[in-house]
Design a protein around this motif. Structure first.
Motif, PDB file in Angstrom:
ATOM      1  N   SER A  64      98.697  83.815  96.573  1.00  0.00           N
ATOM      2  CA  SER A  64      98.606  84.675  95.393  1.00  0.00           C
ATOM      3  C   SER A  64      99.667  85.772  95.399  1.00  0.00           C
ATOM      4  N   TYR A  65     100.184  86.112  96.582  1.00  0.00           N
ATOM      5  CA  TYR A  65     101.225  87.135  96.663  1.00  0.00           C
ATOM      6  C   TYR A  65     102.541  86.651  96.055  1.00  0.00           C
ATOM      7  N   LEU A  66     102.634  85.355  95.778  1.00  0.00           N
ATOM      8  CA  LEU A  66     103.832  84.805  95.134  1.00  0.00           C
ATOM      9  C   LEU A  66     103.737  84.872  93.604  1.00  0.00           C
ATOM     10  N   LEU A  67     102.550  85.180  93.093  1.00  0.00           N
ATOM     11  CA  LEU A  67     102.324  85.170  91.641  1.00  0.00           C
ATOM     12  C   LEU A  67     103.305  86.033  90.854  1.00  0.00           C
ATOM     13  N   PRO A  68     103.651  87.243  91.315  1.00  0.00           N
ATOM     14  CA  PRO A  68     104.576  88.069  90.538  1.00  0.00           C
ATOM     15  C   PRO A  68     105.963  87.456  90.347  1.00  0.00           C
ATOM     16  N   PHE A  69     106.295  86.452  91.161  1.00  0.00           N
ATOM     17  CA  PHE A  69     107.640  85.876  91.121  1.00  0.00           C
ATOM     18  C   PHE A  69     107.716  84.561  90.354  1.00  0.00           C
ATOM     19  N   ILE A  70     106.569  84.081  89.859  1.00  0.00           N
ATOM     20  CA  ILE A  70     106.546  82.773  89.184  1.00  0.00           C
ATOM     21  C   ILE A  70     105.994  82.938  87.778  1.00  0.00           C
ATOM     22  N   SER A  71     106.801  82.678  86.786  1.00  0.00           N
ATOM     23  CA  SER A  71     106.378  82.816  85.391  1.00  0.00           C
ATOM     24  C   SER A  71     105.326  81.777  85.032  1.00  0.00           C
ATOM     25  N   PRO A  72     104.307  82.175  84.261  1.00  0.00           N
ATOM     26  CA  PRO A  72     103.304  81.201  83.797  1.00  0.00           C
ATOM     27  C   PRO A  72     103.911  80.084  82.960  1.00  0.00           C
ATOM     28  N   SER A  73     105.050  80.332  82.355  1.00  0.00           N
ATOM     29  CA  SER A  73     105.709  79.274  81.579  1.00  0.00           C
ATOM     30  C   SER A  73     106.267  78.192  82.487  1.00  0.00           C
ATOM     31  N   THR A  74     106.444  78.501  83.783  1.00  0.00           N
ATOM     32  CA  THR A  74     106.945  77.517  84.754  1.00  0.00           C
ATOM     33  C   THR A  74     105.807  76.706  85.344  1.00  0.00           C
ATOM     34  N   ILE A  75     104.802  77.419  85.883  1.00  0.00           N
ATOM     35  CA  ILE A  75     103.611  76.755  86.452  1.00  0.00           C
ATOM     36  C   ILE A  75     102.376  77.448  85.893  1.00  0.00           C
ATOM     37  N   PRO A  76     101.947  77.075  84.690  1.00  0.00           N
ATOM     38  CA  PRO A  76     100.811  77.768  84.054  1.00  0.00           C
ATOM     39  C   PRO A  76      99.535  77.744  84.888  1.00  0.00           C
ATOM     40  N   PHE A  77      99.265  76.617  85.547  1.00  0.00           N
ATOM     41  CA  PHE A  77      98.032  76.472  86.319  1.00  0.00           C
ATOM     42  C   PHE A  77      97.962  77.492  87.450  1.00  0.00           C
ATOM     43  N   PHE A  78      99.111  77.763  88.079  1.00  0.00           N
ATOM     44  CA  PHE A  78      99.154  78.692  89.208  1.00  0.00           C
ATOM     45  C   PHE A  78      98.771  80.106  88.782  1.00  0.00           C
ATOM     46  N   ALA A  79      99.091  80.457  87.539  1.00  0.00           N
ATOM     47  CA  ALA A  79      98.814  81.800  87.034  1.00  0.00           C
ATOM     48  C   ALA A  79      97.317  82.112  87.001  1.00  0.00           C
ATOM     49  N   VAL A  80      96.481  81.080  86.902  1.00  0.00           N
ATOM     50  CA  VAL A  80      95.028  81.278  86.864  1.00  0.00           C
ATOM     51  C   VAL A  80      94.547  82.002  88.127  1.00  0.00           C
ATOM     52  N   LEU A  81      95.263  81.778  89.226  1.00  0.00           N
ATOM     53  CA  LEU A  81      94.875  82.381  90.500  1.00  0.00           C
ATOM     54  C   LEU A  81      94.864  83.909  90.435  1.00  0.00           C
ATOM     55  N   SER A  82      95.664  84.489  89.527  1.00  0.00           N
ATOM     56  CA  SER A  82      95.751  85.954  89.430  1.00  0.00           C
ATOM     57  C   SER A  82      94.397  86.586  89.104  1.00  0.00           C
ATOM     58  N   LEU A  83      93.544  85.844  88.388  1.00  0.00           N
ATOM     59  CA  LEU A  83      92.226  86.371  88.014  1.00  0.00           C
ATOM     60  C   LEU A  83      91.283  86.460  89.207  1.00  0.00           C
ATOM     61  N   PHE A  84      91.550  85.679  90.245  1.00  0.00           N
ATOM     62  CA  PHE A  84      90.629  85.588  91.376  1.00  0.00           C
ATOM     63  C   PHE A  84      91.086  86.370  92.600  1.00  0.00           C
ATOM     64  N   VAL A  85      92.230  87.050  92.499  1.00  0.00           N
ATOM     65  CA  VAL A  85      92.728  87.808  93.649  1.00  0.00           C
ATOM     66  C   VAL A  85      91.715  88.846  94.127  1.00  0.00           C
ATOM     67  N   PRO A  86      91.094  89.646  93.227  1.00  0.00           N
ATOM     68  CA  PRO A  86      90.092  90.608  93.721  1.00  0.00           C
ATOM     69  C   PRO A  86      88.953  89.940  94.496  1.00  0.00           C
ATOM     70  N   VAL A  87      88.513  88.765  94.025  1.00  0.00           N
ATOM     71  CA  VAL A  87      87.438  88.044  94.717  1.00  0.00           C
ATOM     72  C   VAL A  87      87.916  87.575  96.085  1.00  0.00           C
ATOM     73  N   LEU A  88      89.146  87.058  96.145  1.00  0.00           N
ATOM     74  CA  LEU A  88      89.702  86.579  97.416  1.00  0.00           C
ATOM     75  C   LEU A  88      89.843  87.722  98.416  1.00  0.00           C
ATOM     76  N   ILE A  89      90.196  88.896  97.937  1.00  0.00           N
ATOM     77  CA  ILE A  89      90.304  90.055  98.823  1.00  0.00           C
ATOM     78  C   ILE A  89      88.937  90.421  99.387  1.00  0.00           C
TER      79      ILE A  89
END
Length: 335
Positions: free
Chosen positions: A25-50
């Motif tokens: 998830s720490y890579l999320l800021p470097f990958i545009s959702p237009s490139t890998i939209p599915f990966f962007a979903v992970l941003s919503l779960f970062v607080p839970v993962l922490i």
């Protein structure tokens, strides 16, 4: 692993998987959702993962197991390089010349007339008690029930006959206003230029593409999970387009600026990273705690107040009054 019980081995495998997801998830800021939209979903779960990795760390620490180092390592990396999950200290200074700004997704004022507090009768009373100089509203709805006393305002509805849109109220004179007018969506970005003494300050109001996830509603969870995932990833793609539109517009303004709004995304996302470049986040500068802005069981921070780099944020507050599915946030800003 040899010295672990069978149950602890299962726990450690699960711990390893969730620690890996948090690390990714720490890579999320470097990958545009237009490139890998599915990966962007992970941003919503970062607080839970922490929270989960913190739980695993405490579990292994209590048992005096070296497995505690896995989650500890991942959490430390996040603490050093990603947006803070929790702020220990805050700033509470204040000057008479501060500009007090409140940003609030009011959910069309549908709860503002309900009594939720023994001392404040309505959401409008709450806003009046905080007395912001500039009030930035998302999910605005034109109604005769609105009680906001400001000399200047800019309201932009989605169309001329509609009542739903966005608004900015100001105690200071508005000399210019505009809208980015997003296509094929109910979301938008509007802005005003206000004059405070000799300063002209631009205030943006952002409401990026909604995910249309309502966890507190009765029908939540009934939608097919595949359809939900497709809809959310499409929303993230739209957020990326809207972010690029905003950045192109914002670069044309070289003066003092404040960016407020509901990003419908977290501080761990590409959207947040792009918009906050060369800016200050009021929560990071002066806030305390989780900075929770959305009413859900874990602390989600999806509403933000940002400024240009020259601004001084003297105070930031995230309120807990429930007159919407979002919580209002407020900052005191100076230059």
């Amino acid at each position: 692993m040899k010295n672990l019980s069978f149950l602890d081995k299962i726990f450690y495998l699960l711990n390893s998987l969730l620690a890996t997801l948090l690390l990714l998830s720490y890579l999320l800021p470097f990958i545009s959702p237009s490139t890998i939209p599915f990966f962007a979903v992970l941003s919503l779960f970062v607080p839970v993962l922490i929270i989960i990795n913190l739980g695993f760390f405490i579990y292994w620490l209590i048992k005096l197991k070296k497995q505690a180092f896995l989650s500890a390592f991942v959490l430390i990396i996040g603490w050093c390089f990603s947006s803070p999950f929790y702020k220990i200290s805050s700033k509470s200074s204040s000057l008479n010349t501060d500009l007090k700004v409140m940003s609030y997704n009011v959910k069309a004022f549908d709860l503002f007339t309900n009594k939720k507090d023994s001392t404040l009768n309505t959401g409008f009373d709450f806003i009046a008690s905080k007395n912001p100089d500039v009030l930035v509203i998302q999910e605005y709805y034109q109604s005769t029930k609105i009680h906001l006393s400001y000399p200047y305002k800019f309201v932009k509805t989605k169309n001329k006959k509609g009542k739903f849109g966005m608004a900015i109220y100001s105690k200071y004179k508005i000399i210019n206003s505009g809208s980015l007018d997003f296509k094929d969506t109910s979301n938008n970005i509007i802005y005003i230029d206000i004059v405070k003494k000799k300063d002209t300050i631009r205030v943006y109001n952002l409401h990026l593409e909604s995910l249309r996830i309502k966890p507190n509603e009765e029908n939540f969870g009934q939608e097919n999970s595949e359809k939900l995932l497709i809809r959310v990833t499409n929303s993230f793609e739209k957020q990326a387009e809207q972010t690029n539109q905003f950045l192109a517009h914002e670069q044309q303004w070289k003066g003092k600026k404040i960016i407020c709004g509901d990003f419908n995304n977290t501080g761990y996302s590409w959207v947040y990273d792009q918009i906050t470049k060369n800016k200050k986040d009021a929560f990071i500068e002066a806030g305390k705690g989780f900075g929770k802005t959305f009413n859900y069981w874990f602390p989600m921070r999806i509403d933000f107040i940002l400024t240009d780099e020259n601004a001084i944020i003297n105070q930031f507050k995230s309120f807990s009054e429930q007159y919407s599915d979002h919580f209002p946030i407020q900052a005191k800003i100076n230059w």
